[in-house]
Design an enzyme around this catalytic site. Structure first.
Site, PDB file in Angstrom:
ATOM      1  N   SER A 139      28.068 -48.693 -43.634  1.00  0.00           N
ATOM      2  CA  SER A 139      27.180 -47.714 -43.352  1.00  0.00           C
ATOM      3  C   SER A 139      26.086 -48.490 -43.468  1.00  0.00           C
ATOM      4  CB  SER A 139      27.202 -46.526 -44.104  1.00  0.00           C
ATOM      5  OG  SER A 139      26.625 -45.539 -43.508  1.00  0.00           O
ATOM      6  N   ASP A 279      21.778 -46.126 -39.392  1.00  0.00           N
ATOM      7  CA  ASP A 279      22.122 -47.020 -39.918  1.00  0.00           C
ATOM      8  C   ASP A 279      23.272 -48.221 -39.248  1.00  0.00           C
ATOM      9  OD1 ASP A 279      24.137 -45.221 -39.697  1.00  0.00           O
ATOM     10  OD2 ASP A 279      24.662 -44.953 -41.910  1.00  0.00           O
ATOM     11  N   ASP A 281      26.209 -48.271 -38.897  1.00  0.00           N
ATOM     12  CA  ASP A 281      27.531 -47.671 -38.112  1.00  0.00           C
ATOM     13  C   ASP A 281      27.054 -46.546 -37.280  1.00  0.00           C
ATOM     14  OD1 ASP A 281      27.375 -46.132 -40.268  1.00  0.00           O
ATOM     15  OD2 ASP A 281      29.495 -45.764 -40.454  1.00  0.00           O
ATOM     16  N   ASP A 283      26.303 -43.538 -37.921  1.00  0.00           N
ATOM     17  CA  ASP A 283      26.590 -42.115 -38.582  1.00  0.00           C
ATOM     18  C   ASP A 283      25.404 -41.344 -38.888  1.00  0.00           C
ATOM     19  OD1 ASP A 283      26.722 -43.133 -40.905  1.00  0.00           O
ATOM     20  OD2 ASP A 283      28.494 -42.461 -41.341  1.00  0.00           O
TER      21      ASP A 283
END
EC number: 5.4.2.10
Length: 490
Positions: A139, A279, A281, A283
């Protein structure tokens, strides 16, 4: 487009006899040859996460893959594939391939998507006959870290009880209930990422576009590169991109959702309407308004919640957030008839509470936002699209919308690095720190809040102090940070 994302026929485990044979010949190699594990639980607030070469390694990923496969199979009503993706970190290839080897050793078919946002895994898992999904990503963490996130068949984060089963297998406390007679297969299914991109645009295509808007995107050298610019461009926006290459050495480094200064300056330089920072990834997302001011998850939840409330799409006017949500946000939301429920920090806890209460909107101050009208998990790209559409529909700037929302209470969040994992996770046993917290809470009474916790994603203890005035906030933050440093740091 579920029909085009069906399982390739002929994988092992289709027949009852094969399912009964799950695990044959591999129980000893995966159940007895254990690798060293820390005393505290592996699964934190967002999966398994840590420094590559220390906690995370190819042998660990192999065994996590195997035991994840065993647990998913044991709880599946019928056997299907597992969907696997990764972010751009240099270690993600290694960990993804090792994890795939473990899943196929458990007799499961793997659909490998390559580079993709974490919400892509959740979405595709939820609409296909997959029995689970796995994302290799840390992340917002630095490049030298990585992680393993596991999703259930519904696209949500794997329940804690199933995480515990995986960990019990890793620690040699259980053996496979059934045995595998055949290995699974690994298939590259890169084309499926496009289905996710189409799904992001679908709710907006028929009602609204982003024509006339200038939007800056900070992709953090991560999983959203390529996909995010194309989605916003196809929706009609003029797009300016920052950090838009997959770069495992620079992912999240001085960019993305934890470093908004460059994004803010670029928005002002180009006279853009809005900026979004993702960020590694994708999410989670944070925004910057047209004046360069940072707009965190509390503001996003308030503005999106008010929009849903006006359209009678928010049952009980409920928003679910965490203990980190600002008191100013909570009081303002209550003043317009809203209800706020707080959970522990972590989007999995927010999601669980939303499911329990029937809530449709929830999230975290850090930018994990989940709207169950459109998604099964927190989704940075989806949130950014809907925030841009909200601004376009309102006909005023994001700065004006923020000004009309609420004033935050002074809040300070400090991170104290504690590298000893057992000491960090056992911080509550430290009497001097507990005494300092009790003293601060007694002094502030109802005029403030204190939250001290071990991060579930980074080797830090987070100290948050919120009070009615900045002087109190600064004083008690410094006092508590000093105690943590004195008694818990290495």
């Amino acid at each position: 487009m579920v029909s085009s994302i069906t399982r390739i026929p002929g994988i092992p485990g289709d027949s009852p006899s094969e399912a009964e044979g799950l695990g044959k010949g591999i129980e000893s190699s995966f159940g007895l040859n254990l690798i060293p594990l820390p005393a505290n639980p592996l699964f934190g607030t967002d999966g398994i996460r840590g420094r590559v070469g220390e906690l995370l390694s190819a042998p660990l990923a192999l065994q996590v893959g195997f035991w994840t496969g065993i647990v998913l199979r044991n709880h599946a009503t019928q056997i299907g594939p597992v969907i696997l993706g990764q972010d751009s970190r240099n270690s993600s290839d290694m960990l993804a391939m090792a994890l795939s080897a473990g899943l196929t050793a458990a007799g499961l078919e793997v659909w490998y998507l390559g580079l993709c946002p974490t919400p892509c895994i959740a979405y595709l898992t939820s609409i296909s006959d997959a029995i689970g999904g796995v994302m290799i990503s840390a992340s917002h963490n630095p490049p030298e870290d990585n992680g393993i996130k596991v999703f259930g068949a519904n696209g949500g984060k794997l329940p804690q009880i199933l995480q515990a089963e995986i960990e019990a297998g890793l620690r040699g406390k259980i053996s496979p209930i059934a045995k595998v007679s055949n290995c699974g297969r690994h298939y590259s299914r890169f084309e499926l990422v496009g289905h996710y991109g189409d799904a992001l645009k679908k709710p907006l295509n028929s009602t609204l576009n982003l024509q006339g808007m200038k939007i800056v995107l900070d992709l953090a050298w991560g999983a959203a590169v390529g996909l995010a610019p194309s989605v916003f461009t196809e929706m009609g926006a003029e797009v300016i991109c920052l950090h838009n290459e997959a770069d495992g050495d620079r992912i999240n480094v001085n960019c993305g959702s934890t470093h908004l200064d460059i994004l803010a300056a670029t928005v002002q330089e180009h006279n853009a309407d809005i900026g979004f920072a993702f960020d590694g990834d994708a999410d989670r997302v944070l925004a910057v308004d047209n004046t360069g001011r940072q707009v965190n998850g509390d503001y996003i939840l308030y503005l999106w919640g008010r929009h849903l409330q006006k359209n009678q799409q928010l049952p009980d006017n409920l928003i679910v957030s965490t203990v980190m949500a600002n008191l100013g946000f909570e009081k303002a939301w209550q003043q317009i008839g809203g209800k706020l429920i707080r959970t522990a920090v972590g989007d999995q806890y927010v999601q669980a509470e939303m499911q329990r209460t029937g809530g449709m909107l929830g999230g975290e101050q850090s930018g994990h936002i989940l709207c169950r009208h459109y998604a099964v998990t927190g989704d940075g790209l989806l949130t950014a699209l809907h925030m841009a559409a909200l601004v376009k529909e309102a006909g005023v700037s994001l700065a004006e919308l923020v000004d009309q929302s609420f004033q935050t209470y002074p809040q300070i969040l400090r991170n104290v690095r504690v590298t000893d994992r057992d000491r960090r996770l056992g911080w509550q046993d430290c009497e001097p720190v507990q005494q300092a917290i009790a003293l601060a809470e007694a002094a502030m009474g109802d005029s403030g809040r204190i939250l001290v916790r071990a991060s579930g994603t980074e080797p830090v203890i987070r100290v948050m102090v919120e009070a009615a005035n900045a002087e109190l906030t600064n004083y008690w933050t410094n006092e508590l940070v000093s105690k943590v440093q004195q008694h818990l740091m290495d």
